[in-house]
Design a protein around this motif. Structure first.
Motif, PDB file in Angstrom:
ATOM      1  N   GLY A  79       0.795  -1.224   0.000  1.00  0.00           N
ATOM      2  CA  GLY A  79       0.000   0.000   0.000  1.00  0.00           C
ATOM      3  C   GLY A  79       0.826   1.273   0.000  1.00  0.00           C
ATOM      4  N   VAL A  80       0.109   2.403  -0.085  1.00  0.00           N
ATOM      5  CA  VAL A  80       0.719   3.728  -0.028  1.00  0.00           C
ATOM      6  C   VAL A  80       0.264   4.401   1.257  1.00  0.00           C
ATOM      7  CG1 VAL A  80       0.965   4.046  -2.518  1.00  0.00           C
ATOM      8  CG2 VAL A  80      -1.195   4.647  -1.417  1.00  0.00           C
ATOM      9  N   ALA A  81       1.060   5.354   1.714  1.00  0.00           N
ATOM     10  CA  ALA A  81       0.813   5.979   3.016  1.00  0.00           C
ATOM     11  C   ALA A  81      -0.526   6.688   3.038  1.00  0.00           C
ATOM     12  CB  ALA A  81       1.938   6.965   3.331  1.00  0.00           C
ATOM     13  N   GLN A  82      -1.355   6.310   4.009  1.00  0.00           N
ATOM     14  CA  GLN A  82      -2.635   6.978   4.213  1.00  0.00           C
ATOM     15  C   GLN A  82      -2.398   8.332   4.886  1.00  0.00           C
ATOM     16  OE1 GLN A  82      -5.472   5.931   3.092  1.00  0.00           O
ATOM     17  NE2 GLN A  82      -5.247   3.757   2.748  1.00  0.00           N
ATOM     18  N   GLY A  83      -3.227   9.300   4.575  1.00  0.00           N
ATOM     19  CA  GLY A  83      -3.097  10.617   5.183  1.00  0.00           C
ATOM     20  C   GLY A  83      -2.002  11.457   4.569  1.00  0.00           C
ATOM     21  N   SER A  84      -1.405  10.994   3.473  1.00  0.00           N
ATOM     22  CA  SER A  84      -0.333  11.738   2.810  1.00  0.00           C
ATOM     23  C   SER A  84      -0.858  12.385   1.541  1.00  0.00           C
ATOM     24  CB  SER A  84       0.820  10.795   2.475  1.00  0.00           C
ATOM     25  OG  SER A  84       0.402   9.823   1.532  1.00  0.00           O
ATOM     26  N   CYS A  85      -0.105  13.360   1.010  1.00  0.00           N
ATOM     27  CA  CYS A  85      -0.520  13.979  -0.252  1.00  0.00           C
ATOM     28  C   CYS A  85       0.037  13.209  -1.448  1.00  0.00           C
ATOM     29  CB  CYS A  85      -0.080  15.441  -0.304  1.00  0.00           C
ATOM     30  SG  CYS A  85       1.703  15.682  -0.266  1.00  0.00           S
ATOM     31  N   LEU A  86       1.120  12.457  -1.243  1.00  0.00           N
ATOM     32  CA  LEU A  86       1.687  11.672  -2.341  1.00  0.00           C
ATOM     33  C   LEU A  86       0.926  10.369  -2.566  1.00  0.00           C
ATOM     34  CD1 LEU A  86       5.576  11.962  -2.008  1.00  0.00           C
ATOM     35  CD2 LEU A  86       4.170  12.588  -3.966  1.00  0.00           C
ATOM     36  N   GLY A  87       0.273   9.831  -1.524  1.00  0.00           N
ATOM     37  CA  GLY A  87      -0.428   8.563  -1.645  1.00  0.00           C
ATOM     38  C   GLY A  87      -1.443   8.524  -2.778  1.00  0.00           C
ATOM     39  N   PRO A  88      -2.393   9.482  -2.830  1.00  0.00           N
ATOM     40  CA  PRO A  88      -3.375   9.464  -3.919  1.00  0.00           C
ATOM     41  C   PRO A  88      -2.747   9.605  -5.306  1.00  0.00           C
ATOM     42  CG  PRO A  88      -4.114  10.876  -2.126  1.00  0.00           C
ATOM     43  CD  PRO A  88      -2.704  10.493  -1.808  1.00  0.00           C
ATOM     44  N   LEU A  89      -1.687  10.419  -5.423  1.00  0.00           N
ATOM     45  CA  LEU A  89      -1.028  10.584  -6.720  1.00  0.00           C
ATOM     46  C   LEU A  89      -0.369   9.274  -7.147  1.00  0.00           C
ATOM     47  CD1 LEU A  89      -0.113  12.390  -9.057  1.00  0.00           C
ATOM     48  CD2 LEU A  89       1.880  13.019  -7.687  1.00  0.00           C
TER      49      LEU A  89
END
Length: 729
Positions: free
Chosen positions: A420-430
């Motif tokens: 997974g990608v870090a939740q609560g981060s701005c890079l995660g959704p990208l």
């Protein structure tokens, strides 16, 4: 930076002992002392490696905080008091008790009068403090409806609420951590992958990005200035203190950030997240772990570093047109409204030409948490063109992350995050959007229209009623999408997959036999990005839902209205009512007046509540006095604003493509008037409510000076004045 004058309590639990709640008191004098110590100390203290610099920076700031505002145990009383009961109210209450004792002892009339005056003063003080308390909450959180709703709910229903601290034990934290970890492992275990599957290759060779650029102090100031004041327990000092002391921490912070992005290393201290379980709904059983969702919190400096990388990476993606055209999630100038405007516009145009449309809504299970790191890095390299220190930094950012559960003063041990990608981060959704890049090409191969918003994907196709074999492409597309998702560790949630047939009822029913296995997903209405769509695209179910929800909130606001000033009450109305009337109201274009009148009645009720106007009085002068545009004009305002953004290049390309400039056949004065071409009217009236037909028609009716506005702020101001005059003159 503004100074904070009121004492602030903080529950930073760094190395705190379990038991009672530990808090810090950071008043004005403490803040001044903290500033003095920060300005006089070398925060990096000669450390050379990146991890050493981060550790030194954090430890120095934490030592200063511990010295000035140490953690103190504070046992909360079991007796719950209203939050506006302060020392001033308690003093008035003590005076009442003293006056009561004097009157009971003497039974003199003069003492009774004194007691009565004290009671009046006490009640007035309570009203004033309650009003001030609510006013502060509304002012501080006028853009956060969740906080506003919970505050009002506590005021109106102060009954027993689930206290998470009652669950706060170290074993419980471990239980939560294992539950959240095992949930993702179980989802991945259910996914059946093809052992011979080869990862998709891009259609063309992408451009490359090898290095990031160092940021300046001005860049850092802008990043911190526009960041939220929310604080994580991993932060060495509260966020507001970092903002207030920017001049003293900017140099070491800039050195940390630039060292990270230039060397391609993400600091290890920033790879740990604090996860706090949150009940999905207040009425759920708090003893059932499945009723909780994990809320991840990251250090403030980590978010600043991410934003510095995000801006450069996003600029590269936009300049080279790498992102999927029909992916609207977490992108500038994109929103759920623009996505739905595109989808509904296409569906309405198809319905107007006697076609039947099939809309399929796909749902993924914990999509952000099941992403495979190796596949993501491969995609960043082959599809996006990242290499060198850029790819190295992102690999360092993605991998070897950890989390721990926090409940009160209790925490679990650190647990690894292998997927997974870090939740609560701005890079995660990208990063998730880049992970999903091949999906668009797979869908396009089957000639199916689609649109995505983060992990929500919608497929739709329009067919002639007598050409039912055309739906076979939808079936084969769904099969290909499911196969691709399985091989990329994404699990399609079939229980939440829905299909909506759109068109005349008789033609919809004629199409049902040709759906085959898709029949099990057919619904009479579906919820797409918060909007309820029905088979006639009348939006009646959605309007009914908005009406029901709005009146519920109006009743709640009415209960606290006596405690509020008019400006504060208006903020509540805009937060709970106007926001719902405006959400995706561009879809309401061309709807019958009867449907719009339902929404107008909500606005009328809100205006009466706000101004305390009686039912029998005319509402139009009240709306004009409040400077509120009627609902139908608010719809036009939203549509015209979207057109202006498209003309100025501030809208998604799919909105720009739905509009075209008017070019006269010969030289005319209207050639440079900024007009749009109005498409030929579709055979059925429903097509006239489509955005691509309705929007140019309303745009061309505007005065030229409004169409030619230089900026979006000027356009909004002039457009509102124009519509206001139309509505009330």
């Amino acid at each position: 930076m503004p100074r904070v004058h009121n004492p602030t309590t903080s529950n930073f639990n760094h190395l705190s002992k379990p038991g009672a709640t530990h808090k810090r008191c950071i008043n004005e004098s403490a803040q001044q002392k903290i500033t003095e110590l920060i300005s006089s100390r070398d925060l990096l203290h000669g450390h050379k490696t990146l991890d050493e610099m981060v550790a030194g920076f954090n430890s120095n700031l934490k030592e200063i905080l511990d010295e000035v505002a140490p953690l103190k145990a504070k046992r909360s009383s079991r007796v719950k008091t209203s939050p506006w009961i302060n020392e001033s109210v308690r003093e008035k209450k003590r005076q009442c008790r003293a006056a009561e004792r004097a009157w009971r002892k003497s039974k003199l009339e003069v003492n009774r009068i004194i007691l009565k005056e004290h009671i009046i003063t006490y009640n007035n003080t309570i009203r004033t403090e309650r009003k001030n308390y609510l006013s502060k909450i509304i002012t501080d959180h006028h853009n956060n409806t969740r906080v506003l709703f919970s505050t009002i709910e506590k005021v109106l229903n102060p009954g027993p609420v689930c206290d998470m601290l009652s669950l706060a034990t170290t074993p419980k934290c471990e239980e939560f951590a294992e539950f959240f970890t095992n949930k993702i492992l179980a989802i991945r275990a259910e996914i059946i992958r093809d052992p011979n599957y080869l990862q998709d290759a891009p259609i063309k060779e992408p451009p490359t990005l090898q290095t990031f650029s160092a940021i300046t102090e001005d860049d850092l100031y802008k990043l911190i200035k526009h960041s939220k004041r929310s604080t994580c327990s991993l932060d060495p000092i509260p966020t507001f203190l970092m903002k207030n002391n920017f001049n003293y921490i900017s140099t070491p912070l800039l050195q940390i950030i630039n060292t990270s992005i230039l060397t391609g290393i993400f600091p290890s201290a920033f790879k740990t997240a604090v996860v706090k379980p949150l009940l999905k709904k207040p009425n759920l059983d708090y003893n059932t772990l499945n009723n909780y969702r994990p809320i991840s919190n990251l250090p403030f400096i980590s978010k600043i570093l991410e934003k510095a990388v995000f801006l450069q990476l996003n600029q590269f993606l936009n300049e080279n047109d790498i992102l999927e055209k029909f992916q609207s999630g977490f992108r500038a100038n994109h929103s759920t409204e623009t996505a739905l405007t595109k989808i509904v516009n296409d569906l309405r145009l198809s319905t107007a030409t006697n076609k039947v449309s099939a809309l399929v809504l796909l749902d993924l299970s914990a999509a952000f948490d099941t992403i495979d790191h190796n596949i993501l890095l491969h995609r960043l390299k082959t599809w996006v063109g990242l290499s060198g220190h850029v790819l190295k930094w992102l690999e360092s950012y993605i991998t070897r992350r950890q989390f721990y559960i926090s409940l009160g003063d209790h925490i679990s041990k650190n647990h690894d995050v292998p997927f997974g990608v870090a939740q609560g981060s701005c890079l995660g959704p990208l990063l998730f959007s880049l992970y999903m890049l091949p999906l668009g090409n797979i869908i396009k191969k089957h000639n199916i229209d689609f649109h995505s918003y983060a992990d929500d994907t919608q497929l739709y196709i329009s067919v002639e009623p007598n050409k039912t074999t055309a739906l076979q492409s939808l079936t084969s597309c769904l099969s290909a999408v499911t196969h691709w998702m399985s091989n990329n560790f994404l699990k399609l949630n079939e229980n939440k997959t829905e299909l909506l047939l759109i068109g005349p009822k008789d033609k919809r029913e004629a199409l049902l036999p040709s759906l085959g296995n898709l029949n099990q997903y057919v619904r009479e209405q579906v919820t797409s990005l918060g909007v309820i769509l029905d088979s006639d695209l009348s939006l009646k179910p959605h309007i009914n839902k908005v009406t029901k929800t709005a009146y519920f909130h109006l009743r709640n606001i009415a209960k606290v209205r006596p405690f509020l000033t008019k400006p504060d009450a208006e903020k509540l109305v805009h937060a709970f009512i106007t926001s719902r009337l405006d959400y995706c109201n561009a879809l309401f274009t061309g709807l019958p007046k009867k449907s719009i009148e339902k929404l107008q009645l909500i606005q009328n009720s809100a205006a009466r509540l706000l101004t305390k106007t009686r039912k029998r009085e005319h509402i139009t002068p009240v709306l004009a006095e409040l400077h509120w545009l009627p609902v139908s004009y608010r719809i036009d305002f939203k549509v015209l604003l979207l057109v202006f953004k498209a003309v100025k290049g501030l809208a998604p390309c799919y909105i720009v493509d739905a509009l075209s400039s008017y070019t006269p056949a010969r030289a005319l004065r209207s050639a440079d008037a900024g007009l749009l071409r109005i498409p030929d009217a579709p055979p059925k009236r429903i097509g006239e409510s489509a955005f691509s037909y309705y929007a140019p028609k309303r745009w061309n009716a505007l005065p030229q000076h409004i169409r030619k506005a230089e900026s979006i702020d000027i356009f909004k101001r002039q457009l509102k004045t124009y519509l206001f005059n139309q509505a009330y003159t």
